[in-house]
Motif scaffolding. Structure first.
Motif, short mmCIF file in Angstrom:
data_model
loop_
_atom_site.label_atom_id
_atom_site.label_comp_id
_atom_site.label_asym_id
_atom_site.label_seq_id
_atom_site.Cartn_x
_atom_site.Cartn_y
_atom_site.Cartn_z
N GLU A 1 0.82 -1.21 0.00
CA GLU A 1 0.00 0.00 0.00
C GLU A 1 0.86 1.27 0.00
O GLU A 1 0.41 2.32 -0.44
N LEU A 2 2.08 1.15 0.51
CA LEU A 2 2.95 2.32 0.63
C LEU A 2 3.73 2.63 -0.64
O LEU A 2 4.43 3.64 -0.70
N ASN A 3 3.61 1.78 -1.66
CA ASN A 3 4.38 1.99 -2.88
C ASN A 3 4.05 3.32 -3.56
O ASN A 3 4.95 4.01 -4.06
N ASP A 4 2.77 3.68 -3.59
CA ASP A 4 2.38 4.95 -4.21
C ASP A 4 2.98 6.12 -3.45
O ASP A 4 3.47 7.09 -4.05
N LEU A 5 2.94 6.04 -2.12
CA LEU A 5 3.51 7.12 -1.30
C LEU A 5 5.01 7.26 -1.57
O LEU A 5 5.51 8.38 -1.71
N ILE A 6 5.72 6.15 -1.63
CA ILE A 6 7.17 6.21 -1.88
C ILE A 6 7.45 6.85 -3.23
O ILE A 6 8.35 7.69 -3.36
N ALA A 7 6.68 6.49 -4.24
CA ALA A 7 6.88 7.07 -5.57
C ALA A 7 6.63 8.58 -5.55
O ALA A 7 7.36 9.35 -6.20
N GLN A 8 5.63 9.00 -4.80
CA GLN A 8 5.33 10.44 -4.70
C GLN A 8 6.42 11.19 -3.95
O GLN A 8 6.83 12.28 -4.37
N VAL A 9 6.90 10.60 -2.87
CA VAL A 9 7.98 11.22 -2.10
C VAL A 9 9.26 11.29 -2.93
O VAL A 9 10.01 12.27 -2.87
N ASP A 10 9.51 10.27 -3.72
CA ASP A 10 10.72 10.23 -4.54
C ASP A 10 10.81 11.42 -5.50
O ASP A 10 11.91 11.87 -5.84
N GLU A 11 9.67 11.92 -5.93
CA GLU A 11 9.69 13.06 -6.86
C GLU A 11 10.25 14.31 -6.20
O GLU A 11 10.80 15.18 -6.88
N LEU A 12 10.10 14.42 -4.90
CA LEU A 12 10.69 15.54 -4.16
C LEU A 12 12.09 15.20 -3.67
O LEU A 12 12.99 16.04 -3.65
N TYR A 13 12.25 13.96 -3.29
CA TYR A 13 13.50 13.51 -2.68
C TYR A 13 14.63 13.35 -3.69
O TYR A 13 15.77 13.73 -3.42
N GLY A 14 14.31 12.79 -4.85
CA GLY A 14 15.34 12.44 -5.82
C GLY A 14 16.31 13.57 -6.17
O GLY A 14 17.53 13.44 -5.97
N PRO A 15 15.81 14.69 -6.69
CA PRO A 15 16.73 15.78 -7.03
C PRO A 15 17.50 16.32 -5.84
O PRO A 15 18.65 16.76 -5.98
N ASP B 1 15.66 12.60 -20.20
CA ASP B 1 14.59 13.60 -20.25
C ASP B 1 13.71 13.52 -19.01
O ASP B 1 13.26 14.55 -18.49
N GLU B 2 13.46 12.30 -18.54
CA GLU B 2 12.64 12.14 -17.34
C GLU B 2 13.31 12.78 -16.14
O GLU B 2 12.65 13.45 -15.34
N TRP B 3 14.61 12.59 -16.01
CA TRP B 3 15.33 13.17 -14.89
C TRP B 3 15.37 14.70 -14.99
O TRP B 3 15.18 15.40 -14.00
N LYS B 4 15.58 15.20 -16.18
CA LYS B 4 15.60 16.65 -16.40
C LYS B 4 14.26 17.27 -15.99
O LYS B 4 14.22 18.32 -15.33
N ASN B 5 13.17 16.62 -16.33
CA ASN B 5 11.85 17.11 -15.94
C ASN B 5 11.64 17.04 -14.44
O ASN B 5 11.04 17.95 -13.84
N LEU B 6 12.13 15.97 -13.83
CA LEU B 6 11.98 15.82 -12.38
C LEU B 6 12.70 16.94 -11.64
O LEU B 6 12.18 17.49 -10.67
N ASP C 1 7.30 22.00 -7.43
CA ASP C 1 5.89 22.09 -7.79
C ASP C 1 5.03 21.81 -6.56
O ASP C 1 5.09 20.71 -6.00
N PRO C 2 4.23 22.78 -6.10
CA PRO C 2 3.44 22.58 -4.87
C PRO C 2 2.42 21.46 -4.98
O PRO C 2 2.00 20.90 -3.96
N SER C 3 2.03 21.10 -6.20
CA SER C 3 1.04 20.04 -6.35
C SER C 3 1.60 18.70 -5.88
O SER C 3 0.84 17.80 -5.49
N LYS C 4 2.93 18.55 -5.88
CA LYS C 4 3.54 17.30 -5.42
C LYS C 4 3.37 17.15 -3.90
O LYS C 4 3.14 16.04 -3.42
N VAL C 5 3.49 18.23 -3.18
CA VAL C 5 3.24 18.19 -1.73
C VAL C 5 1.78 17.87 -1.47
O VAL C 5 1.45 17.06 -0.59
N GLN C 6 0.90 18.47 -2.24
CA GLN C 6 -0.53 18.24 -2.06
C GLN C 6 -0.91 16.78 -2.32
O GLN C 6 -1.75 16.20 -1.63
N THR C 7 -0.26 16.17 -3.30
CA THR C 7 -0.52 14.76 -3.60
C THR C 7 -0.11 13.88 -2.43
O THR C 7 -0.83 12.95 -2.04
N ILE C 8 1.05 14.16 -1.84
CA ILE C 8 1.51 13.39 -0.68
C ILE C 8 0.56 13.59 0.49
O ILE C 8 0.23 12.64 1.21
#
Length: 262
Positions: free
Chosen positions: A125-139, A162-167, A173-180
């Motif tokens: 169940e936590l896989n989606d959360l980890i993926a969402q957090v990774d978008e902020l954490y990765g860079p 290209d995916e990394w450049k976009n990330l 992006d504040p919408s990423k916090v809102q998704t989490i």
């Protein structure tokens, strides 16, 4: 001789403890009351020093953190594998999957096996959360690593150019916090209701809670603001209160002293 916990840091001696997989093992050792010491490792240590050793001993393709060195010199790798080993080795101490149970706990019992299965289901169940957090954490984590380790991190996580450049371009992006926040709110409604103070059991934390602490550290170690906005935010349901309870139970002052401050 104490157990050695090999924990991943951005730089030995000064860098942040950022690994979401290492934190649960640290908390498990503390909950068990097992004597241990920390050996800090960086990505090059795992790749070039420990991979040959653990590949030969454990038959793994590559060394990953966490792993522990037991009193007999043997190693155990992978957070869940270590947790199961701890419960089997120390059945008369705090149980990681049945924290409310009377001790000692028989790890071959149906109750214990079902508790581990519940954890594995929750982990999915936590896989989606980890993926969402990774978008902020990765860079943010790559910016703290040396150039070679940063490139290795991007490659091992499967990001295309290209995916990394976009990330990187959208990391604020504040919408990423809102998704989490929405995901945490939903998880809180499902697992922190009816008087439940923790995720593993109603009254005592266990390995599911430790894994969630690990996920939160992906942000907490790198941005106090992002941690406040997500895991401590009012839109994240009961996770703000849960986070306070976990901090009271496990202060981790030495670990958090290295966290980056905004």
């Amino acid at each position: 001789m104490p157990i050695k916990l090999y924990d991943l840091v951005t730089k030995r001696g000064t860098g942040v403890f950022f690994s979401n997989n290492c934190s649960p093992v640290r908390l498990a050792l503390l909950a068990k009351g097992v004597d241990f010491v920390t050996e800090e490792v960086e990505y090059p240590d795992l790749r070039f020093t420990w991979t040959p050793v653990l590949a030969k001993e454990l038959g793994v393709e590559k060394a990953t953190a966490p792993f522990i060195e037991c009193e007999d010199g043997k190693h155990v790798m992978d957070s869940l594998t270590i947790a199961l080993w701890l419960d089997k080795t120390y059945p008369d101490r705090y149980n990681l999957f049945l924290p409310e149970a009377e001790l000692p706990v028989d790890v071959e019992s149906q109750d214990y096996k079902q508790a581990v299965q519940r954890f594995e289901k929750m982990e999915e169940e936590l896989n989606d959360l980890i993926a969402q957090v990774d978008e902020l954490y990765g860079p943010r984590i790559v910016s703290q690593l040396d150039a070679e380790s940063g490139s290795y991190w991007v490659e091992k996580n499967g990001y295309g150019k290209d995916e990394w450049k976009n990330l990187v371009a959208t990391q604020n992006d504040p919408s990423k916090v809102q998704t989490i926040q929405r995901t945490l709110g939903k998880l809180a409604e499902e697992h922190l209701t009816g008087g439940a103070s923790f995720l593993t059991s109603a009254t005592k934390p266990g390995f599911t809670d430790f894994v969630m602490v690990g996920i939160s550290r992906l942000l907490r170690s790198l941005s106090a603001q992002l941690y406040r906005e997500t895991f401590q935010g009012p839109k994240s349901g009961q996770f703000a209160n849960w986070a306070l309870r976990m901090d009271e139970a496990f202060p981790l002052a030495d670990i958090r002293a290295r966290d980056l401050q905004d």
